[in-house]
Design an enzyme around this catalytic site. Structure first.
Site: not given
Ligand code: IVH
Length: 684
Positions: A120, A124, A143, A231, A319, A413, A416
């Site tokens: 996936e 951000d 969270r 997700y 990343k 400016c 103008c």
């Molecule tokens: S799964 C137990 N899937 O990235 C694992 N996280 O760096 C749950 N995030 O805290 C996370 N896209 O806020 C998952 N497709 C994705 C995500 C995702 C963004 C975030 C999430 C997590 C953070 C970790």
């Protein structure tokens, strides 16, 4: 237009100094928290500073100032949102910073991954957990620290794509998790608006999403146009789901938004192919992603692998490296904004960063330029903040030739030629020629036509520049005098698009008073201020009649905003503009008809059809905030109790309105009960 600063009367020097200190500190800690994501003090210490400032301001009204942190809705979390212990902790993910890191994960999980992986995109945003009971959305939390989150139910309800009810067979308690985010475009627009209002910019979409979700007033959240993608399901087994693939399919079938880019990858090579495929393609998505989350597909394997203290062993976040490029800064030009603010802008040798060509980057102000030590001709390091906003990080000193030049802000400016002024207490230099500076007119027209303003579809930047350049628009009211034949003289404008634009202009005449107020670009009056003004004064004649005192008596309007509005209304030129707009039949400039009701925001229909009166002192919010909350859920609010009133929310020391409600047999609840209605989604 000049703005009066708060009168420095009746405030002891010591109190003034303390307030200034507190504001500086709060601003600094706010920035550390929101922008840099690196808080230095705990929430309760922040709250204590905040409370001290608020009590000083209450004691000495002469200290009031629109830039005080106390004027901001929201603030740091923990301050107002209820804490909720999460049913299952919300973990983070381990990162793989390069292909080797990813390989290590794939090797380590070779056996458990034999049923494949799901890839996936990593969004951000801000992680949230949503609880549905018998298919109905009942609570949403952030969270927080992973174990204790904040209850942001009302604000999550304001996200249009979040279903308040699940489709299909979804009985019992179901908890799902995902990410709240701001799309690139909304992020850029939000920051543009903040820059205009002189508010600190959000460094990336995650901070912007967090800031927007933690607004006390859900109608503000509604305006920020957040999105959400889910997700995960907290207890997949209870739904008979045994793989990540099934989880994503189930989420989709329940009507929950799932990002479409995910893919089942049977093995390691296909995972790597997914990562490569999205390395560049991700820049074509409407939202920012900085990586790929790789998850083992088979959930049976998850329990076998377990978690470390902070992350599951069955998933990893790959990343993409943040792109930073070096290019030459060939010049620094000065742009002039809608309010005349003069901003230095770096002109760069074109360079492709995060999928698009960067030619310009705002340097914000002279102080920042000095701090970074940037000179014209320097080779500079450039990146995109949050993968969106180009930013010059600083010079590469080793590449200096000695021919680089210091930049000095001009004293006139650049458009103008009017001598620039610096208003007391401001960093920015301004062009004071509000009436005829073409740059201000151009920016003013862009703002006027923008979505938050008159929403004239098709009147983009290029058209605006031509309309001003050709002298077709010399004042905002000229927009409503444009003919099809005028528009056909513009570049790349055929008869059809000219007609479309004429139609869009015509349609915009129907925008309400609040939209017109926001469109006029009165200093310190953003979308929210415009709504407050429209609700309090109903129409242009009502506003014109309001004294500075009665303006600042309205909740949410401080003395500087009041002074700015008054000075806008007192200018002969602005009065002429309002008169012309009214003659041209612009609805927002016409007197309101007596029966016209404020249009409820439809982000939730919980209170639709109800007419609510708030009375007495509320504890957790101001009356304006309470009304905004009620309106965000579809209610209409009024200030007097009558037979038409459906509900009275009585705060402390409620008086005659409460007696009248009781006499008329109108339902009365207290503040807590009202909030419970909103929280629970039930009005009974
Ligand atoms: S799964 C137990 N899937 O990235 C694992 N996280 O760096 C749950 N995030 O805290 C996370 N896209 O806020 C998952 N497709 C994705 C995500 C995702 C963004 C975030 C999430 C997590 C953070 C970790």
């Amino acid at each position: 237009m000049s703005t009066e600063l708060p009168r420095k009367r009746d405030v002891p020097e010591e109190a003034r100094r303390r307030a200034e200190f507190l504001r500086r500190e709060l601003a600094r800690h706010g920035r550390l928290y929101y922008v840099l994501d690196a808080p230095e003090i705990a929430d309760d210490e922040y709250d204590a500073l905040f409370a001290e400032l608020r009590s000083l301001e209450e004691r000495y009204p002469g200290l009031d100032s629109p830039d005080s942190p106390t004027k901001r809705v929201g603030g740091r979390p923990g301050e107002r949102f209820e804490k909720v212990v999460l049913s299952v902790p919300m973990l983070s993910l381990d990162n793989a910073l390069d292909m080797e890191g990813l390989d290590a994960f794939l090797q380590r999980t070779l056996h458990q991954g034999s049923e494949g992986y799901v890839c996936e995109l990593k969004i951000d945003g801000l992680a949230v957990s949503l609880l549905y009971e018998d298919g109905v959305f009942v609570r949403g939390t952030t969270r927080g620290d992973g174990r204790i989150g904040e209850d942001v139910t009302a604000n999550l309800r304001a996200i249009r794509s979040l279903p308040l009810r699940l489709s299909g067979d979804a009985g019992g308690r179901i908890e799902v998790r995902g990410e709240v985010l701001l799309e690139r475009r909304q992020f850029a627009e939000l920051n543009e608006e903040r820059e205009e209002l002189g508010e600190p910019l959000f460094a990336n979409p995650r901070n912007a999403a967090a800031g927007s979700l933690r607004q006390l007033d859900p109608s503000v959240t509604a305006k920020r146009k957040l999105s959400i993608y889910l997700y995960s399901v907290v207890d997949p087994r209870s739904l008979g789901l045994s793989s990540q693939k099934d989880i994503l399919l189930w989420l989709g079938s329940a009507g929950l938004p799932v990002q479409s880019a995910w893919e089942f990858c049977p093995d390691g090579p296909s995972v790597k192919a997914f990562v490569e495929q999205w390395r560049e393609k991700r820049f074509t998505l409407p939202y920012a992603t900085d990586g790929v989350v790789v998850k083992i597909n088979d959930t049976e394997q998850w329990s076998g692998l377990g978690n470390t203290s902070h992350a599951p062993r069955w998933a990893v976040a790959f990343k993409y490296p943040p792109e930073e490029k070096i290019t030459r800064l060939t010049d620094i030009i000065v742009s002039v904004g809608r309010t005349g603010a003069m901003t230095p802008v770096a002109v760069l040798e074109p360079v492709v960063i995060s999928g698009s060509t960067v030619r310009r980057a705002s340097l914000h102000n002279e102080d920042e330029l000095r701090r970074k030590g940037i000179r014209i001709g320097d080779m500079v390091r450039v990146r995109k903040a949050g993968e969106i906003i180009p930013e010059v990080l600083g010079p590469v000193p080793g590449k200096r030739t000695g021919r680089e030049r210091e930049f000095m802000m001009p004293d006139r400016c650049p458009v103008c030629g009017t001598p620039a002024v610096r208003l007391e207490g401001e960093v920015a230099l301004r062009c004071p020629n509000r009436a005829s500076c073409p740059a201000q007119l151009r920016e003013g027209l862009r703002h006027f036509a923008s979505r938050g303003g008159m929403d004239i579809r098709g009147m983009g930047d290029k058209i605006v520049a031509q309309l001003i350049g050709k002298g077709l628009v010399r004042s905002l009211s000229d927009v409503y005098r444009l003919k099809r034949s005028d528009l056909e003289t513009l570049e790349r404008m055929g008869p059809k698009s000219a007609q479309n634009l004429v139609d869009a202009v015509e349609q915009s005449k129907d925008r309400p008073f609040a939209a017109l107020l926001a469109a006029l670009g009165i200093r310190f009056v953003g979308a929210r201020g415009a709504e407050i003004l429209a609700a309090a004064f109903r129409d242009v004649p009502g506003l014109l009649a309001a004294s500075e005192g009665s303006l600042s008596a309205v909740e949410g309007i401080g003395p500087v905003m009041a002074a700015s509005i008054r000075s806008f209304l007192d200018s002969g030129e602005n009065r002429k503009l309002l008169g012309e707009l009214s003659e041209l039949g612009i609805r927002g400039a016409l007197p309101a008809s007596p029966e016209e009701e404020p249009v409820p925001d439809e982000s939730s229909t919980l209170l639709a059809g109800m007419r609510i009166v708030f009375t007495g002192e509320l504890d957790s919010m101001t009356r304006t905030e309470a009304e905004a909350l009620a309106k965000a859920h579809g209610a209409a609010c009024s200030s007097s109790v009558s037979g038409k009133t459906s509900l009275v929310v009585a705060g402390r020391e409620a008086g005659s309105k409460l007696s009248k409600a009781n006499a008329l047999g109108v339902r009365v609840v207290n503040e807590e009960e009202f909030l419970e209605m909103i929280r629970s989604g039930r009005t009974s």
